[in-house]
Design a protein around this motif. Structure first.
Motif, mmCIF file in Angstrom:
data_model
loop_
_atom_site.group_PDB
_atom_site.id
_atom_site.type_symbol
_atom_site.label_atom_id
_atom_site.label_comp_id
_atom_site.label_asym_id
_atom_site.label_seq_id
_atom_site.Cartn_x
_atom_site.Cartn_y
_atom_site.Cartn_z
ATOM 1 N N GLU A 1 0.848 -1.185 0.000
ATOM 2 C CA GLU A 1 0.000 0.000 0.000
ATOM 3 C C GLU A 1 0.884 1.235 0.000
ATOM 4 O OE1 GLU A 1 -3.762 -1.622 2.510
ATOM 5 O OE2 GLU A 1 -1.949 -1.107 3.600
ATOM 6 N N LYS A 2 0.524 2.184 -0.854
ATOM 7 C CA LYS A 2 1.322 3.396 -0.991
ATOM 8 C C LYS A 2 0.478 4.594 -0.575
ATOM 9 C CE LYS A 2 3.985 6.036 -4.304
ATOM 10 N NZ LYS A 2 4.318 6.272 -5.692
ATOM 11 N N LEU A 3 1.092 5.491 0.182
ATOM 12 C CA LEU A 3 0.408 6.705 0.595
ATOM 13 C C LEU A 3 0.310 7.636 -0.604
ATOM 14 C CD1 LEU A 3 -0.853 8.306 2.914
ATOM 15 C CD2 LEU A 3 1.422 9.165 3.449
ATOM 16 N N GLN A 4 -0.926 7.956 -1.003
ATOM 17 C CA GLN A 4 -1.162 8.811 -2.174
ATOM 18 C C GLN A 4 -1.199 10.286 -1.809
ATOM 19 O OE1 GLN A 4 -1.395 7.699 -5.459
ATOM 20 N NE2 GLN A 4 -0.561 5.934 -4.410
ATOM 21 N N GLY A 5 -1.683 10.582 -0.617
ATOM 22 C CA GLY A 5 -1.784 11.978 -0.219
ATOM 23 C C GLY A 5 -2.265 12.119 1.208
ATOM 24 N N VAL A 6 -2.035 13.292 1.759
ATOM 25 C CA VAL A 6 -2.445 13.609 3.124
ATOM 26 C C VAL A 6 -3.186 14.936 3.094
ATOM 27 C CG1 VAL A 6 -1.646 14.129 5.470
ATOM 28 C CG2 VAL A 6 -0.450 12.399 4.101
ATOM 29 N N SER A 7 -4.299 14.965 3.760
ATOM 30 C CA SER A 7 -5.074 16.192 3.908
ATOM 31 C C SER A 7 -5.104 16.542 5.389
ATOM 32 C CB SER A 7 -6.496 15.980 3.390
ATOM 33 O OG SER A 7 -7.278 17.127 3.628
ATOM 34 N N LEU A 8 -4.632 17.732 5.722
ATOM 35 C CA LEU A 8 -4.669 18.208 7.103
ATOM 36 C C LEU A 8 -5.762 19.263 7.194
ATOM 37 C CD1 LEU A 8 -0.851 18.599 7.837
ATOM 38 C CD2 LEU A 8 -2.347 16.680 8.417
ATOM 39 N N ARG A 9 -6.643 19.100 8.170
ATOM 40 C CA ARG A 9 -7.765 20.021 8.352
ATOM 41 C C ARG A 9 -7.806 20.482 9.804
ATOM 42 N NH1 ARG A 9 -11.777 15.993 5.065
ATOM 43 N NH2 ARG A 9 -10.622 16.125 3.110
ATOM 44 N N LEU A 10 -7.839 21.777 9.986
ATOM 45 C CA LEU A 10 -7.879 22.373 11.317
ATOM 46 C C LEU A 10 -9.272 22.936 11.560
ATOM 47 C CD1 LEU A 10 -6.465 23.504 13.906
ATOM 48 C CD2 LEU A 10 -5.865 25.504 12.535
ATOM 49 N N PHE A 11 -9.921 22.443 12.623
ATOM 50 C CA PHE A 11 -11.257 22.897 12.990
ATOM 51 C C PHE A 11 -11.205 23.587 14.349
ATOM 52 C CE2 PHE A 11 -11.840 19.110 10.410
ATOM 53 C CZ PHE A 11 -12.849 19.468 9.537
ATOM 54 N N ARG A 12 -11.941 24.666 14.480
ATOM 55 C CA ARG A 12 -12.202 25.253 15.798
ATOM 56 C C ARG A 12 -13.410 24.497 16.332
ATOM 57 N NH1 ARG A 12 -10.797 29.511 18.580
ATOM 58 N NH2 ARG A 12 -9.630 30.467 16.890
ATOM 59 N N THR A 13 -13.401 24.146 17.615
ATOM 60 C CA THR A 13 -14.501 23.339 18.147
ATOM 61 C C THR A 13 -15.699 24.167 18.574
ATOM 62 O OG1 THR A 13 -13.497 23.317 20.352
ATOM 63 C CG2 THR A 13 -13.012 21.446 18.887
ATOM 64 N N LYS A 14 -15.452 25.378 19.088
ATOM 65 C CA LYS A 14 -16.561 26.205 19.565
ATOM 66 C C LYS A 14 -16.282 27.658 19.254
ATOM 67 C CE LYS A 14 -19.530 26.806 23.520
ATOM 68 N NZ LYS A 14 -19.771 26.496 24.905
ATOM 69 N N PRO A 15 -16.976 28.281 18.379
ATOM 70 C CA PRO A 15 -17.991 27.681 17.520
ATOM 71 C C PRO A 15 -17.326 26.798 16.454
ATOM 72 C CG PRO A 15 -17.616 29.949 16.863
ATOM 73 C CD PRO A 15 -16.773 29.700 18.073
ATOM 74 N N TYR A 16 -18.029 25.745 16.064
ATOM 75 C CA TYR A 16 -17.481 24.805 15.092
ATOM 76 C C TYR A 16 -17.238 25.515 13.769
ATOM 77 C CZ TYR A 16 -17.279 21.056 11.681
ATOM 78 O OH TYR A 16 -16.903 20.247 10.652
ATOM 79 N N LYS A 17 -15.999 25.384 13.285
ATOM 80 C CA LYS A 17 -15.655 26.045 12.021
ATOM 81 C C LYS A 17 -14.391 25.413 11.452
ATOM 82 C CE LYS A 17 -14.210 30.512 10.240
ATOM 83 N NZ LYS A 17 -13.808 31.874 10.561
ATOM 84 N N LEU A 18 -14.380 25.179 10.142
ATOM 85 C CA LEU A 18 -13.157 24.757 9.462
ATOM 86 C C LEU A 18 -12.295 26.002 9.302
ATOM 87 C CD1 LEU A 18 -11.435 22.656 7.930
ATOM 88 C CD2 LEU A 18 -12.711 23.259 5.876
ATOM 89 N N VAL A 19 -11.107 25.982 9.909
ATOM 90 C CA VAL A 19 -10.233 27.147 9.918
ATOM 91 C C VAL A 19 -9.233 27.114 8.773
ATOM 92 C CG1 VAL A 19 -8.482 28.379 11.279
ATOM 93 C CG2 VAL A 19 -10.454 27.350 12.417
ATOM 94 N N PHE A 20 -8.685 25.917 8.505
ATOM 95 C CA PHE A 20 -7.595 25.822 7.530
ATOM 96 C C PHE A 20 -7.516 24.395 7.014
ATOM 97 C CE2 PHE A 20 -3.061 25.035 6.592
ATOM 98 C CZ PHE A 20 -2.840 26.028 5.643
#
Length: 164
Positions: free
Chosen positions: A113-132
């Motif tokens: 198995e080969k790693l094709q890609g990595v996605s890093l996602r930063l969320f604020r928990t309160k209020p919930y929001k995708l930051v980056f």
């Protein structure tokens, strides 16, 4: 003697008055495209440990959820299967949740198995929001030491968004 004590008290007071910027950060790592009956890939462990180490070394309080495995790459920013981990992070006082989504591809015949890609996602928990969010194509190459350095460099980008 009195002047030295006064100077020492003033010096220490300045340090005690500086604001500390330690955020509580929870990590969730998800593998996709891997068979269920095999152990966690060593690169997955390396990503989890590298990210957590970088945040800890930057002075943040870190925690993690167990590594999750999904059959296919989710189309949502935070998969439905990870909603429970978000609730736990929030209940535990985490200000941020970092999702590391590692997408693997098996060679024909189900072999390596080969790693094709990595996605890093930063969320604020309160209020919930995708930051980056940030994408990394292909596997981290080289020795474990070189790979860990590359992962920590990726973590520094996330750290800058936690501080900002």
């Amino acid at each position: 003697m009195v002047v030295k004590r006064l100077a020492m008290v003033l010096f220490l007071s300045v340090f005690l008055m500086l604001p500390l910027s330690a955020a509580m950060v929870s990590f969730l790592v998800i593998e996709t495209g891997r068979r269920e009956n095999i152990p966690v890939h060593e690169l997955t462990d390396l990503w989890e440990n590298g990210l957590m180490d970088a945040f800890f070394e930057a002075g943040h309080i870190v925690s993690n959820a167990p590594i999750m495995r999904l059959a296919i790459k989710p189309d949502k920013d935070l998969p439905d299967e990870a909603q429970g981990d978000l609730r736990e992070a929030l209940a535990g006082g985490s200000e941020f949740l970092i999702l590391a989504l590692l997408d693997y591809e098996s060679s024909s015949g189900g072999g390596v198995e080969k790693l094709q890609g990595v996605s890093l996602r930063l969320f604020r928990t309160k209020p919930y929001k995708l930051v980056f969010t940030q994408q990394y194509s292909g596997a981290v190459s080289g020795s474990s030491k070189e790979a860990l350095a590359a992962i920590k460099k990726a973590a520094q980008v996330l750290i800058s968004h936690v501080r900002g």
